[in-house]
Design an enzyme around this catalytic site. Structure first.
Site, PDB file in Angstrom:
ATOM      1  N   ASP A  41      -2.807 -18.029  -0.168  1.00 54.41           N
ATOM      2  CA  ASP A  41      -3.828 -18.704  -0.987  1.00 54.41           C
ATOM      3  C   ASP A  41      -4.460 -19.834  -0.187  1.00 54.41           C
ATOM      4  O   ASP A  41      -5.688 -19.994  -0.155  1.00 54.41           O
ATOM      5  CB  ASP A  41      -3.238 -19.196  -2.328  1.00 54.41           C
ATOM      6  CG  ASP A  41      -1.912 -19.927  -2.171  1.00 54.41           C
ATOM      7  OD1 ASP A  41      -1.333 -19.932  -1.071  1.00 54.41           O
ATOM      8  OD2 ASP A  41      -1.456 -20.525  -3.174  1.00 54.41           O
ATOM      9  N   ASP A  98      -6.161  -7.157   4.265  1.00 53.52           N
ATOM     10  CA  ASP A  98      -7.344  -6.508   3.689  1.00 53.52           C
ATOM     11  C   ASP A  98      -8.256  -7.570   3.087  1.00 53.52           C
ATOM     12  O   ASP A  98      -9.462  -7.608   3.339  1.00 53.52           O
ATOM     13  CB  ASP A  98      -6.895  -5.503   2.618  1.00 53.52           C
ATOM     14  CG  ASP A  98      -8.079  -4.787   1.979  1.00 53.52           C
ATOM     15  OD1 ASP A  98      -8.996  -4.387   2.723  1.00 53.52           O
ATOM     16  OD2 ASP A  98      -8.083  -4.649   0.733  1.00 53.52           O
ATOM     17  N   TYR A 123       0.826  -1.217   0.000  1.00 47.78           N
ATOM     18  CA  TYR A 123       0.000   0.000   0.000  1.00 47.78           C
ATOM     19  C   TYR A 123       0.858   1.265   0.000  1.00 47.78           C
ATOM     20  O   TYR A 123       0.441   2.305  -0.483  1.00 47.78           O
ATOM     21  CB  TYR A 123      -0.893   0.043   1.243  1.00 47.78           C
ATOM     22  CG  TYR A 123      -2.225  -0.657   1.120  1.00 47.78           C
ATOM     23  CD1 TYR A 123      -2.333  -1.921   0.585  1.00 47.78           C
ATOM     24  CD2 TYR A 123      -3.385  -0.041   1.579  1.00 47.78           C
ATOM     25  CE1 TYR A 123      -3.550  -2.557   0.501  1.00 47.78           C
ATOM     26  CE2 TYR A 123      -4.614  -0.670   1.503  1.00 47.78           C
ATOM     27  CZ  TYR A 123      -4.690  -1.933   0.967  1.00 47.78           C
ATOM     28  OH  TYR A 123      -5.903  -2.558   0.896  1.00 47.78           O
ATOM     29  N   LYS A 172       3.390 -15.183   1.633  1.00 46.29           N
ATOM     30  CA  LYS A 172       3.534 -15.876   0.343  1.00 46.29           C
ATOM     31  C   LYS A 172       5.026 -16.140   0.159  1.00 46.29           C
ATOM     32  O   LYS A 172       5.648 -15.743  -0.839  1.00 46.29           O
ATOM     33  CB  LYS A 172       2.927 -15.017  -0.778  1.00 46.29           C
ATOM     34  CG  LYS A 172       2.816 -15.705  -2.121  1.00 46.29           C
ATOM     35  CD  LYS A 172       1.760 -16.792  -2.198  1.00 46.29           C
ATOM     36  CE  LYS A 172       1.849 -17.524  -3.526  1.00 46.29           C
ATOM     37  NZ  LYS A 172       0.934 -18.687  -3.620  1.00 46.29           N
ATOM     38  N   ASP A 207     -11.984  -9.376   4.715  1.00 46.24           N
ATOM     39  CA  ASP A 207     -13.279  -9.370   4.006  1.00 46.24           C
ATOM     40  C   ASP A 207     -13.823 -10.787   3.903  1.00 46.24           C
ATOM     41  O   ASP A 207     -15.021 -11.031   4.107  1.00 46.24           O
ATOM     42  CB  ASP A 207     -13.124  -8.795   2.585  1.00 46.24           C
ATOM     43  CG  ASP A 207     -13.464  -7.313   2.521  1.00 46.24           C
ATOM     44  OD1 ASP A 207     -13.124  -6.588   3.477  1.00 46.24           O
ATOM     45  OD2 ASP A 207     -14.069  -6.878   1.516  1.00 46.24           O
TER      46      ASP A 207
END
Ligand code: IPM
Ligand code: MN
Length: 356
Positions: free
Chosen positions: A221, A245, A143, A189, A249
């Site tokens: 993942d 983020d 970000y 990751k 969700d």
């Protein structure tokens, strides 16, 4: 003399004012009988700030939040401002504010209320009892990474984490885990990204100071799949900005509605308390948004920023009670609803419960 707190209030855009008003209604009902006083100080951010001052994060807001004990925030953004240059968009205002405030740790609890166990698209047996805390790094990673650029034939962003950035967010996660079931799953990751390998190595180093906490690692993942497959395996999820983020969700849908999930952004000084959902321009102005995520964020504010634990518990209990009694906003209308309520009716109900 009662305890006095100065609360920054940023309503923002879309449903922002509708949901923040309900949280303030609840806070006022509480303060009246809990022996503290709240003074509110309203500030601009996002689209409404652009409309009024030309920029998404006005100086007065940057200076104003520093004079508060905590800041309650609704949501920002909307189609009206989507075509502005990136640094002038509402989202840039929020990112800038997080950075200015040094709120590097975003705590996003995903709890499945027993009363709403039928509200999820997942089977009750999979989600009953889920209680996860996503600890999302909030002021670093892709970000904020430099360099970044949007060119004609290519574009790039940079995912970068320094050692101190990973160490401090890891400590937040381990400290929280010590008060829970002492399990941290760090999500990265590392099979592909150097920055993730560095994240993982650093988290392992920090974990040595927390011998009682069981640390596991998962690729992002796989984590997104495991959250849906068997969410109860998670206690604290520690992860970077963009993965957090996305995962939060996903985790919100375990609880039935994104309109239920609160968050606390804490770090170097004053904290920012905000629902994890956005400004929902499609339903703005209709008075039907679910205010519970914001009311619940106010509860986190009472607990984390003001040390008013008893008042915080009163809100949490009132939310459970309202759900148990079947009061639902439209987003949850399909599930054991006895009465479909407007945002303000839910605010009235919770305010009434906490004032008893
Ligand atoms: C959130 C939001 C923000 C984010 C946006 C509005 C910048 O999605 O708080 O999760 O990506 O952090
Ligand atoms: Mn988000």
């Amino acid at each position: 003399m009662g305890r006095n707190y100065r609360i920054g209030v940023i309503k923002g855009d879309g449903i922002g004012s509708e949901i923040v008003d309900e949280a303030i209604k609840v806070l006022d009902a509480l303060s009246a009988n809990m022996g503290f006083n709240l003074e509110y100080c309203e500030m601009l951010l996002g689209g409404s700030a652009i409309d009024e001052t030309g920029v998404p994060l006005p100086e007065e807001t940057i200076n104003g939040v520093k004079r508060c004990d905590a800041v309650l925030f609704g949501a920002i953004g909307g189609p009206k401002w989507d075509n502005l240059e990136r640094h002038l968009r509402p989202e840039s205002g929020l990112l800038g504010l997080r950075k200015e405030m040094g709120t590097f740790a975003n705590l996003r609890p995903a709890i499945v209320y027993d009363e709403l166990v039928n509200a999820s698209t997942l089977k009750p047996s999979v989600i009953k009892g889920v209680d996860i805390m996503v600890v999302r790094e909030l002021t670093g990673g892709i970000y904020f990474g430099e360099p970044r650029e949007l060119l004609k034939d290519r574009a790039y962003n940079t995912m970068v984490y320094s050692k101190s950035e990973v160490e401090r967010i890891a400590r937040v996660a381990f400290d929280i885990a010590m008060k829970r079931t002492k399990r941290v799953c760090s999500v990265d990751k590392a099979n592909v990204l150097e920055v993730s390998q560095f994240w993982r190595d650093t988290v392992i180093e920090v974990s040595k100071d927390y011998p009682e906490v069981e640390l596991t690692h998962m690729y992002v993942d796989n984590a997104s799949m495991q959250l849906i497959r068997e969410p109860k395996q998670f206690d604290v999820i520690l992860t970077g900005n963009i993965f957090g983020d996305i995962l939060s969700d996903a985790a919100s849908m375990l609880s039935g509605s994104i309109g239920l999930l609160p968050s606390a952004s804490i770090g170097e000084g004053v904290g920012l308390y905000e629902p994890i959902h956005g400004s929902a321009p499609d339903i703005a102005g209709q008075g039907i948004a679910n205010p519970l995520a914001t009311i619940s964020s106010a509860s986190m504010m009472l607990k984390y920023a003001l040390g008013e634990d008893e008042a915080s518990k009163k809100i949490d209990n009132a939310i459970k009670k309202s759900l148990a009694m079947g009061y639902r906003t439209a987003d949850l209308s399909a599930y054991d609803a006895k009465e479909i309520c407007s945002s303000s009716e839910i605010g009235d109900i919770i305010a009434n419960f906490v004032s008893k």
